[in-house]
Design a protein around this motif. Structure first.
Motif, PDB file in Angstrom:
ATOM      1  N   VAL A 175       0.758  -1.013  -0.142  1.00 21.77           N
ATOM      2  CA  VAL A 175       0.024  -0.044  -0.061  1.00 21.77           C
ATOM      3  C   VAL A 175       0.775   1.243   0.089  1.00 21.77           C
ATOM      4  O   VAL A 175       1.877   1.360   0.886  1.00 21.77           O
ATOM      5  N   ASP A 176       0.598   2.247  -0.968  1.00 19.81           N
ATOM      6  CA  ASP A 176       1.393   3.306  -1.049  1.00 19.81           C
ATOM      7  C   ASP A 176       1.076   4.274  -0.144  1.00 19.81           C
ATOM      8  O   ASP A 176       0.172   4.409   0.917  1.00 19.81           O
ATOM      9  N   LYS A 177       1.884   5.551   0.157  1.00 18.65           N
ATOM     10  CA  LYS A 177       1.628   6.691   1.061  1.00 18.65           C
ATOM     11  C   LYS A 177       0.264   7.122   1.351  1.00 18.65           C
ATOM     12  O   LYS A 177      -0.077   7.841   2.379  1.00 18.65           O
ATOM     13  N   SER A 178      -0.527   7.345   0.076  1.00 17.64           N
ATOM     14  CA  SER A 178      -1.868   7.666   0.114  1.00 17.64           C
ATOM     15  C   SER A 178      -2.856   6.621   0.545  1.00 17.64           C
ATOM     16  O   SER A 178      -4.073   7.114   0.592  1.00 17.64           O
ATOM     17  N   GLY A 179      -2.567   5.195   0.706  1.00 15.46           N
ATOM     18  CA  GLY A 179      -3.334   4.492   1.109  1.00 15.46           C
ATOM     19  C   GLY A 179      -3.993   3.597   0.244  1.00 15.46           C
ATOM     20  O   GLY A 179      -4.966   2.921   0.388  1.00 15.46           O
ATOM     21  N   THR A 180      -3.481   3.629  -1.047  1.00 16.15           N
ATOM     22  CA  THR A 180      -3.994   2.855  -2.204  1.00 16.15           C
ATOM     23  C   THR A 180      -3.375   1.619  -2.333  1.00 16.15           C
ATOM     24  O   THR A 180      -1.897   1.680  -2.237  1.00 16.15           O
ATOM     25  N   VAL A 181      -3.631   0.455  -2.557  1.00 17.25           N
ATOM     26  CA  VAL A 181      -3.237  -0.760  -2.737  1.00 17.25           C
ATOM     27  C   VAL A 181      -2.454  -0.825  -4.081  1.00 17.25           C
ATOM     28  O   VAL A 181      -3.161  -0.343  -5.329  1.00 17.25           O
TER      29      VAL A 181
END
Length: 160
Positions: free
Chosen positions: A131-137
């Protein structure tokens, strides 16, 4: 819910963790088991955690007993095993279901965001979601993907 930061989960010690605290971090979420052929991956997961935690990365381990009854212990037993055998310091959570009627909401979301090659269900222990920093898988990795193989995608996510 559309981002990791919208979820909560109970820690292995019983307190609730609110994942909005992870905003701005890269997160690797893994379903784990103590008696699985992939259990030695705890070493690699802990190494990733140690190497990248100061750069905004964490690992979240979710014990699961849905695959061959390979996680039969309670929270105290699981935590003691992980710490004494593999030196695990990354956060561990209460045992969850990752498939079926009682799937934890976080895992239902993860699977909907990145279905596997054979459908959405988790196929076995040590399936991993990045999961990236923005909260997206951003990626899903199967159980046979060794933690060391995740360094490039983790680096890419940390630099984004």
């Amino acid at each position: 819910m559309t981002k990791l930061h919208d979820f909560t989960a109970d820690t292995i010690s019983g307190s609730q963790d609110v994942f909005d605290r992870l905003a701005g971090q890269v997160v690797l979420i893994v379903n784990t088991a103590s008696e699985c052929g992939f259990t030695p991956q705890y070493d690699g997961l802990e190494k990733l955690y140690e190497d990248y935690k100061d750069r905004g990365f964490t690992v979240l381990g979710f014990p699961c007993n849905q695959f061959g009854d390979q996680e039969p212990g309670d929270g105290d037993e699981i935590q003691a095993f992980c710490r004494s055998t593999y030196g695990v310091e990354f956060p561990l959570y209460k045992k969850v279901d990752v498939n079926g009627l009682h799937t934890h909401p976080l895992w239902a979301w993860l699977k909907s965001e990145k279905p596997g090659e054979n459908g959405a269900d988790i196929e076995w222990n040590f399936t991993k979601f990045l999961v990236d920093k923005s909260g997206t898988v951003v990626a899903r990795f199967g159980p046979s993907t060794e933690p060391e193989e995740l360094r490039a995608p983790i680096e890419e996510s940390l630099q984004a």
